[in-house]
Each structure stands twice: as structure tokens, then as C-alpha cells.
Design a protein around this motif. Structure first.
Motif, PDB file in Angstrom:
ATOM      1  N   ASN A  48       1.252  -0.658   0.418  1.00  0.00           N
ATOM      2  CA  ASN A  48       0.283   0.354   0.359  1.00  0.00           C
ATOM      3  C   ASN A  48       0.774   1.994  -0.474  1.00  0.00           C
ATOM      4  OD1 ASN A  48      -2.703  -1.460   0.006  1.00  0.00           O
ATOM      5  ND2 ASN A  48      -2.188  -1.704   1.907  1.00  0.00           N
ATOM      6  N   ASP A  49       2.091   1.276   0.018  1.00  0.00           N
ATOM      7  CA  ASP A  49       2.616   2.354   0.165  1.00  0.00           C
ATOM      8  C   ASP A  49       3.034   3.160  -0.862  1.00  0.00           C
ATOM      9  OD1 ASP A  49       3.398   1.648   2.906  1.00  0.00           O
ATOM     10  OD2 ASP A  49       5.176   0.983   2.695  1.00  0.00           O
ATOM     11  N   SER A  50       3.910   4.124  -1.069  1.00  0.00           N
ATOM     12  CA  SER A  50       3.373   4.891  -2.383  1.00  0.00           C
ATOM     13  C   SER A  50       4.329   4.780  -3.277  1.00  0.00           C
ATOM     14  CB  SER A  50       3.179   6.466  -1.895  1.00  0.00           C
ATOM     15  OG  SER A  50       4.837   6.865  -1.645  1.00  0.00           O
ATOM     16  N   GLU A  51       4.968   5.100  -4.649  1.00  0.00           N
ATOM     17  CA  GLU A  51       6.447   4.737  -5.444  1.00  0.00           C
ATOM     18  C   GLU A  51       7.151   5.653  -4.596  1.00  0.00           C
ATOM     19  OE1 GLU A  51       8.672   4.034  -9.159  1.00  0.00           O
ATOM     20  OE2 GLU A  51       6.450   4.624  -9.309  1.00  0.00           O
ATOM     21  N   ILE A  52       6.420   7.146  -3.975  1.00  0.00           N
ATOM     22  CA  ILE A  52       7.828   7.959  -3.909  1.00  0.00           C
ATOM     23  C   ILE A  52       8.410   7.452  -2.099  1.00  0.00           C
ATOM     24  CG2 ILE A  52       8.082  10.111  -3.191  1.00  0.00           C
ATOM     25  CD1 ILE A  52       5.808  11.633  -4.190  1.00  0.00           C
ATOM     26  N   SER A  53       7.729   7.196  -1.633  1.00  0.00           N
ATOM     27  CA  SER A  53       7.958   6.449  -0.056  1.00  0.00           C
ATOM     28  C   SER A  53       8.828   5.602  -0.250  1.00  0.00           C
ATOM     29  CB  SER A  53       7.230   6.267   1.016  1.00  0.00           C
ATOM     30  OG  SER A  53       6.208   4.836   0.526  1.00  0.00           O
ATOM     31  N   SER A  66       9.425   4.341 -17.756  1.00  0.00           N
ATOM     32  CA  SER A  66       9.029   4.675 -16.818  1.00  0.00           C
ATOM     33  C   SER A  66       8.939   3.734 -15.652  1.00  0.00           C
ATOM     34  CB  SER A  66       7.863   5.636 -17.431  1.00  0.00           C
ATOM     35  OG  SER A  66       7.617   4.407 -18.355  1.00  0.00           O
ATOM     36  N   LYS A  67       8.996   2.098 -16.078  1.00  0.00           N
ATOM     37  CA  LYS A  67       8.922   1.387 -15.708  1.00  0.00           C
ATOM     38  C   LYS A  67       9.595   0.941 -13.849  1.00  0.00           C
ATOM     39  CE  LYS A  67       9.335  -0.815 -19.837  1.00  0.00           C
ATOM     40  NZ  LYS A  67       9.117  -2.333 -20.179  1.00  0.00           N
ATOM     41  N   ASN A  68       9.400   0.607 -13.224  1.00  0.00           N
ATOM     42  CA  ASN A  68      10.261   0.504 -11.954  1.00  0.00           C
ATOM     43  C   ASN A  68       9.653  -1.252 -11.399  1.00  0.00           C
ATOM     44  OD1 ASN A  68      11.751   2.758 -12.161  1.00  0.00           O
ATOM     45  ND2 ASN A  68       9.390   3.568 -11.982  1.00  0.00           N
ATOM     46  N   ILE A  69      11.106  -1.436 -11.038  1.00  0.00           N
ATOM     47  CA  ILE A  69      11.100  -2.432  -9.429  1.00  0.00           C
ATOM     48  C   ILE A  69      11.512  -2.342  -8.680  1.00  0.00           C
ATOM     49  CG2 ILE A  69      10.540  -5.294  -9.806  1.00  0.00           C
ATOM     50  CD1 ILE A  69       9.844  -5.436 -12.440  1.00  0.00           C
ATOM     51  N   TYR A  70      11.131  -2.555  -7.698  1.00  0.00           N
ATOM     52  CA  TYR A  70      11.850  -2.211  -6.585  1.00  0.00           C
ATOM     53  C   TYR A  70      11.486  -3.896  -5.437  1.00  0.00           C
ATOM     54  CZ  TYR A  70      10.615   2.790  -7.071  1.00  0.00           C
ATOM     55  OH  TYR A  70      10.400   3.553  -7.778  1.00  0.00           O
ATOM     56  N   ILE A  71      12.678  -5.082  -4.562  1.00  0.00           N
ATOM     57  CA  ILE A  71      12.438  -5.403  -3.927  1.00  0.00           C
ATOM     58  C   ILE A  71      12.164  -5.134  -2.527  1.00  0.00           C
ATOM     59  CG2 ILE A  71      14.519  -6.545  -4.584  1.00  0.00           C
ATOM     60  CD1 ILE A  71      13.592  -9.533  -4.465  1.00  0.00           C
ATOM     61  N   GLY A  72      12.073  -5.907  -1.600  1.00  0.00           N
ATOM     62  CA  GLY A  72      12.497  -5.645  -0.128  1.00  0.00           C
ATOM     63  C   GLY A  72      11.080  -6.399   0.707  1.00  0.00           C
ATOM     64  N   ILE A  86       7.201  -5.095  -6.362  1.00  0.00           N
ATOM     65  CA  ILE A  86       5.599  -4.751  -6.485  1.00  0.00           C
ATOM     66  C   ILE A  86       7.079  -3.750  -7.619  1.00  0.00           C
ATOM     67  CG2 ILE A  86       6.841  -2.472  -5.099  1.00  0.00           C
ATOM     68  CD1 ILE A  86       4.032  -1.280  -4.703  1.00  0.00           C
ATOM     69  N   ARG A  87       6.430  -3.190  -8.287  1.00  0.00           N
ATOM     70  CA  ARG A  87       6.072  -2.703 -10.148  1.00  0.00           C
ATOM     71  C   ARG A  87       5.057  -1.590  -9.979  1.00  0.00           C
ATOM     72  NH1 ARG A  87       6.346  -5.569 -16.160  1.00  0.00           N
ATOM     73  NH2 ARG A  87       5.841  -3.483 -17.215  1.00  0.00           N
ATOM     74  N   CYS A  96       2.113  -6.082  -7.084  1.00  0.00           N
ATOM     75  CA  CYS A  96       2.501  -6.523  -5.796  1.00  0.00           C
ATOM     76  C   CYS A  96       2.680  -7.455  -5.215  1.00  0.00           C
ATOM     77  CB  CYS A  96       2.590  -5.070  -5.091  1.00  0.00           C
ATOM     78  SG  CYS A  96       3.470  -4.729  -2.751  1.00  0.00           S
ATOM     79  N   ARG A  97       3.956  -8.325  -5.189  1.00  0.00           N
ATOM     80  CA  ARG A  97       3.540  -9.470  -4.425  1.00  0.00           C
ATOM     81  C   ARG A  97       3.469  -9.703  -3.170  1.00  0.00           C
ATOM     82  NH1 ARG A  97       1.055 -12.530  -8.934  1.00  0.00           N
ATOM     83  NH2 ARG A  97       1.532 -14.426  -7.013  1.00  0.00           N
TER      84      ARG A  97
END
Length: 247
Positions: A48-53, A66-72, A86-87, A96-97
């Protein structure tokens, strides 16, 4: 229209290149190839977090256009973490998985490889097998299908992921194996590389790294050992495995 003389000259030039063993590189094709990797300390976020955070946490991420994937990971209880990936496309969450591992295992995500298209790999941690859904259900045909015996040592899991929706195609555990009792020992992936056919894995392995046949290597000196393993794309087999000061 190309004149006959110009065509003959072009054909002669191409024949000369072939005779000299020189490959003609077409810039447009090269520009389409974009493979990126990212490894960093795992950071906490929720779906539920924003991409900015999420971006502000400076965790592992890959940006292609313009495509971004984050892992944590998400801290789901005082003593338990579960992995997250999350993408975002153009700043809008695509998926988001949060269902890869939902057991009491302390799981995180800390590495990514993506070509911006269909090839996406994620790297996760595991500290042991717990009751419930974890990466074992994706790694049934993997090189290593489970954490193995013992518990507490932090090992790696590599998953091939569908970048369209985050579902897992296949996975494998990547661990060290103590030669004296066969119990699982720690291993941390430090980088990935992709050549279009195989996945090269660089890692720090504690005593002792595994050969391609999964048995323990014989090593000199102290660990961690610099380990290299070349996997098939579906993570079912290791074609080769080497480690510094080991055989």
C-alpha cells in the motif's frame, strides 16, 4: 531506389566483412538490449506504500524507462519478515506480490535482474523451512527444491518471475552444505548476469560451496568463498560451479 553500381559496391563491402570475420553491428538492435541488475540492503515496505516512499528508502530497484521494480520485505510481526516485490509504470502501481512466502521463515528480497521485457529474476533469503506456503512450492523442479537440513543459516532463493503480474515461473534454493554433517550453511548472492540462455550467479558461500552435482566442495582457508554457478534459465540445473580456493 538503389542503383545497380551502389548495390554491387554494398555487396562487395559486406563480403569483405564476412571474409575478415567481422560482424556487422546494427545500432537499432543493440539499443533494444537493456539488462540491469540491482543488489542492496533489503528495505521494508508494504503493497500500500506509494512509489515515492519506497524509492526514498534506497533499496534494490531497477528502472527501465518509466517502469520501476522494487524488492524488499514487510515486517509482518515483531519477529517475522515476509518478502515483497512491487512494480510501478509511470508512477502507477501495476502489481505487488505479498504471497511468495507467508510462513514464520524470516524472508526478504535483496536482488533483481531485469531486461525490461520478459526476463526478470528476484533474489530472496530464507533461514529455514516452516509450515505453510513458501518458495518450496515454486522450487519443486529447481536445482535445490528446499532449504535442506538444519536452520538459522541465511541462504538464497532465486526465482524467475513473470514481469507482467509478478507470478513465479520457477525457483531454486542456493545454499552451502557442511561436509561434516550435511547441514545447510549460509550463502548470499552478490550479482547476476544473463546472456540470453543461462543465468550466472556470483555469491559469497560459507563452508562449503556446492558443486554442480550438489555435493560439498573441498576448500582451503576460511570462508566466505567467492562462488560462481551457471544455471539454466529455468533454474532446474547448474551447468558449472566453481569457488576460489575450492575444488
Amino acid at each position: 531506389m538503389i542503383k545497380r553500381q551502389q548495390f554491387s559496391q554494398s555487396l562487395a563491402f559486406l563480403s569483405l566483412l564476412a571474409a575478415l570475420g567481422i560482424d556487422l553491428i546494427i545500432p537499432q538492435v543493440v539499443a533494444q538490449t537493456s539488462i540491469k541488475t540491482s543488489f542492496a540492503k533489503s528495505v521494508a515496505f508494504t503493497c500500500n506504500d506509494s512509489e515515492i516512499s519506497i524509492k526514498a528508502k534506497n533499496g534494490p530497484k531497477i528502472s527501465i524507462g518509466s517502469k520501476n521494480i522494487y524488492i524488499g520485505y514487510q515486517q509482518v510481526s515483531s519477529q517475522n519478515k515476509d518478502p515483497r516485490i512491487i512494480r510501478f509504470d509511470n508512477g502507477v502501481k501495476k502489481w505487488c506480490r505479498s504471497d511468495y512466502e507467508i510462513t514464520n521463515d524470516d524472508g526478504t528480497g535483496y536482488g533483481l535482474l531485469w531486461d525490461g521485457g520478459n526476463v526478470l529474476y528476484g533474489v530472496f533469503t530464507s533461514t529455514g523451512s516452516q509450515t505453510g506456503n513458501d518458495f518450496r512450492r515454486f522450487a519443486k523442479n529447481g536445482w535445490l527444491s528446499s532449504y535442506g537440513s538444519g536452520g538459522g543459516a541465511k541462504v538464497a532463493i532465486i526465482a524467475r518471475i513473470n514481469p507482467t503480474d509478478g507470478s513465479v515461473y520457477s525457483a531454486t534454493f542456493v545454499t552451502a552444505k557442511k561436509p561434516n554433517d550435511g547441514k545447510t550453511n549460509s550463502l548470499a548472492v552478490t550479482n547476476l548476469s544473463w546472456n540470453g540462455t543461462t543465468l550466472k550467479v556470483l555469491a559469497d558461500s560459507w563452508w562449503s560451496p556446492r558443486r554442480a552435482d550438489k555435493n560439498s566442495m573441498t576448500c582451503a582457508g576460511s570462508s566466505p568463498y567467492k562462488y560462481t554457478a551457471v544455471f539454466t534459465s529455468d533454474l532446474t540445473k547448474v551447468n558449472s560451479a566453481t569457488a576460489v580456493n575450492c575444488h
